[in-house]
Design a protein around this motif. Structure first.
Motif, PDB file in Angstrom:
ATOM      1  N   ALA A 161       0.834  -1.203   0.000  1.00  0.00           N
ATOM      2  CA  ALA A 161       0.000   0.000   0.000  1.00  0.00           C
ATOM      3  C   ALA A 161       0.869   1.253   0.000  1.00  0.00           C
ATOM      4  CB  ALA A 161      -0.937  -0.006   1.205  1.00  0.00           C
ATOM      5  N   ARG A 162       1.929   1.247   0.813  1.00  0.00           N
ATOM      6  CA  ARG A 162       2.839   2.410   0.835  1.00  0.00           C
ATOM      7  C   ARG A 162       3.549   2.570  -0.506  1.00  0.00           C
ATOM      8  NH1 ARG A 162       2.832   0.684   5.972  1.00  0.00           N
ATOM      9  NH2 ARG A 162       4.476  -0.874   5.729  1.00  0.00           N
ATOM     10  N   ARG A 163       3.953   1.456  -1.109  1.00  0.00           N
ATOM     11  CA  ARG A 163       4.619   1.515  -2.412  1.00  0.00           C
ATOM     12  C   ARG A 163       3.684   2.103  -3.466  1.00  0.00           C
ATOM     13  NH1 ARG A 163       4.928  -0.767  -7.147  1.00  0.00           N
ATOM     14  NH2 ARG A 163       3.320  -2.308  -6.770  1.00  0.00           N
ATOM     15  N   LEU A 164       2.448   1.652  -3.475  1.00  0.00           N
ATOM     16  CA  LEU A 164       1.489   2.171  -4.455  1.00  0.00           C
ATOM     17  C   LEU A 164       1.154   3.635  -4.180  1.00  0.00           C
ATOM     18  CD1 LEU A 164      -0.888  -0.895  -4.782  1.00  0.00           C
ATOM     19  CD2 LEU A 164       0.650   0.018  -6.537  1.00  0.00           C
ATOM     20  N   ALA A 165       1.018   3.993  -2.919  1.00  0.00           N
ATOM     21  CA  ALA A 165       0.724   5.389  -2.581  1.00  0.00           C
ATOM     22  C   ALA A 165       1.868   6.290  -3.025  1.00  0.00           C
ATOM     23  CB  ALA A 165       0.478   5.531  -1.085  1.00  0.00           C
ATOM     24  N   SER A 166       3.092   5.825  -2.843  1.00  0.00           N
ATOM     25  CA  SER A 166       4.246   6.608  -3.266  1.00  0.00           C
ATOM     26  C   SER A 166       4.300   6.715  -4.792  1.00  0.00           C
ATOM     27  CB  SER A 166       5.525   5.961  -2.740  1.00  0.00           C
ATOM     28  OG  SER A 166       6.649   6.641  -3.215  1.00  0.00           O
ATOM     29  N   ARG A 167       4.062   5.605  -5.445  1.00  0.00           N
ATOM     30  CA  ARG A 167       4.111   5.577  -6.916  1.00  0.00           C
ATOM     31  C   ARG A 167       3.048   6.478  -7.535  1.00  0.00           C
ATOM     32  NH1 ARG A 167       3.365   0.151 -10.594  1.00  0.00           N
ATOM     33  NH2 ARG A 167       3.591   1.168 -12.591  1.00  0.00           N
ATOM     34  N   HIS A 168       1.895   6.562  -6.903  1.00  0.00           N
ATOM     35  CA  HIS A 168       0.777   7.330  -7.453  1.00  0.00           C
ATOM     36  C   HIS A 168       0.458   8.569  -6.605  1.00  0.00           C
ATOM     37  CE1 HIS A 168       0.056   4.148 -10.323  1.00  0.00           C
ATOM     38  NE2 HIS A 168       0.098   3.269  -9.337  1.00  0.00           N
ATOM     39  N   ALA A 169       1.462   9.123  -5.951  1.00  0.00           N
ATOM     40  CA  ALA A 169       1.255  10.260  -5.050  1.00  0.00           C
ATOM     41  C   ALA A 169       0.629  11.445  -5.755  1.00  0.00           C
ATOM     42  CB  ALA A 169       2.572  10.648  -4.400  1.00  0.00           C
ATOM     43  N   ALA A 170       1.078  11.754  -6.962  1.00  0.00           N
ATOM     44  CA  ALA A 170       0.546  12.904  -7.675  1.00  0.00           C
ATOM     45  C   ALA A 170      -0.942  12.718  -7.975  1.00  0.00           C
ATOM     46  CB  ALA A 170       1.323  13.148  -8.971  1.00  0.00           C
ATOM     47  N   LEU A 171      -1.304  11.532  -8.433  1.00  0.00           N
ATOM     48  CA  LEU A 171      -2.707  11.242  -8.728  1.00  0.00           C
ATOM     49  C   LEU A 171      -3.546  11.312  -7.448  1.00  0.00           C
ATOM     50  CD1 LEU A 171      -5.032  10.283 -10.538  1.00  0.00           C
ATOM     51  CD2 LEU A 171      -4.260   7.941 -10.113  1.00  0.00           C
ATOM     52  N   LEU A 172      -3.065  10.728  -6.378  1.00  0.00           N
ATOM     53  CA  LEU A 172      -3.806  10.763  -5.131  1.00  0.00           C
ATOM     54  C   LEU A 172      -3.972  12.181  -4.618  1.00  0.00           C
ATOM     55  CD1 LEU A 172      -2.211   7.660  -3.383  1.00  0.00           C
ATOM     56  CD2 LEU A 172      -4.540   7.852  -4.301  1.00  0.00           C
ATOM     57  N   LYS A 173      -2.950  13.008  -4.828  1.00  0.00           N
ATOM     58  CA  LYS A 173      -3.047  14.410  -4.417  1.00  0.00           C
ATOM     59  C   LYS A 173      -4.124  15.131  -5.231  1.00  0.00           C
ATOM     60  CE  LYS A 173      -0.451  18.597  -3.651  1.00  0.00           C
ATOM     61  NZ  LYS A 173       0.844  19.264  -3.701  1.00  0.00           N
ATOM     62  N   ARG A 174      -4.139  14.899  -6.545  1.00  0.00           N
ATOM     63  CA  ARG A 174      -5.160  15.538  -7.401  1.00  0.00           C
ATOM     64  C   ARG A 174      -6.552  15.072  -7.020  1.00  0.00           C
ATOM     65  NH1 ARG A 174      -1.601  14.201 -11.623  1.00  0.00           N
ATOM     66  NH2 ARG A 174      -3.072  12.634 -12.374  1.00  0.00           N
ATOM     67  N   LEU A 175      -6.711  13.805  -6.729  1.00  0.00           N
ATOM     68  CA  LEU A 175      -8.028  13.276  -6.352  1.00  0.00           C
ATOM     69  C   LEU A 175      -8.502  13.863  -5.026  1.00  0.00           C
ATOM     70  CD1 LEU A 175      -7.631   9.537  -7.344  1.00  0.00           C
ATOM     71  CD2 LEU A 175      -9.071  11.253  -8.464  1.00  0.00           C
ATOM     72  N   GLY A 176      -7.558  14.205  -4.155  1.00  0.00           N
ATOM     73  CA  GLY A 176      -7.913  14.764  -2.861  1.00  0.00           C
ATOM     74  C   GLY A 176      -8.267  16.227  -2.896  1.00  0.00           C
ATOM     75  N   GLU A 177      -8.005  16.897  -4.026  1.00  0.00           N
ATOM     76  CA  GLU A 177      -8.283  18.340  -4.103  1.00  0.00           C
ATOM     77  C   GLU A 177      -9.721  18.614  -4.420  1.00  0.00           C
ATOM     78  OE1 GLU A 177      -5.430  19.713  -6.987  1.00  0.00           O
ATOM     79  OE2 GLU A 177      -3.816  19.649  -5.546  1.00  0.00           O
TER      80      GLU A 177
END
Length: 90
Positions: A74-90
């Motif tokens: 989960a941490r590896r995927l969160a790190s790999r897709h950090a930019a996408l997760l940040k955009r989704l959180g906005e």
């Protein structure tokens, strides 16, 4: 292998990993082959533990190992897709 029988705090027991065990123990029927059961009984006899205690410890070790593996993934995927997760959180 010790069993947590005494409450560690007024609102419930904690398991060996420190997680709250409010519901108490439950049972699980585990079917083993004759060979597996004989090996488990031999190990229990050699170590001075009950077969049930050995089986419980094996389950606890598997759960801890998988919890770590899944958390790492989960941490590896969160790190790999950090930019996408940040955009989704906005």
């Amino acid at each position: 292998m010790n069993e947590p029988n005494e409450p560690n705090e007024p609102n419930g027991r904690r398991d060996e990993d420190g997680r709250r065990d409010e519901d108490g123990p439950s049972e699980l029927l585990l079917r083993l082959s004759d060979v597996e059961r004989a090996e488990l009984d031999d190990l229990a006899d050699a170590t001075g533990n009950a077969p049930e205690a050995l089986a419980r410890e094996a389950v606890r070790q598997l759960l801890a190992r998988e919890r770590t593996r899944v958390g790492d993934e989960a941490r590896r995927l969160a790190s790999r897709h950090a930019a996408l997760l940040k955009r989704l959180g906005e």
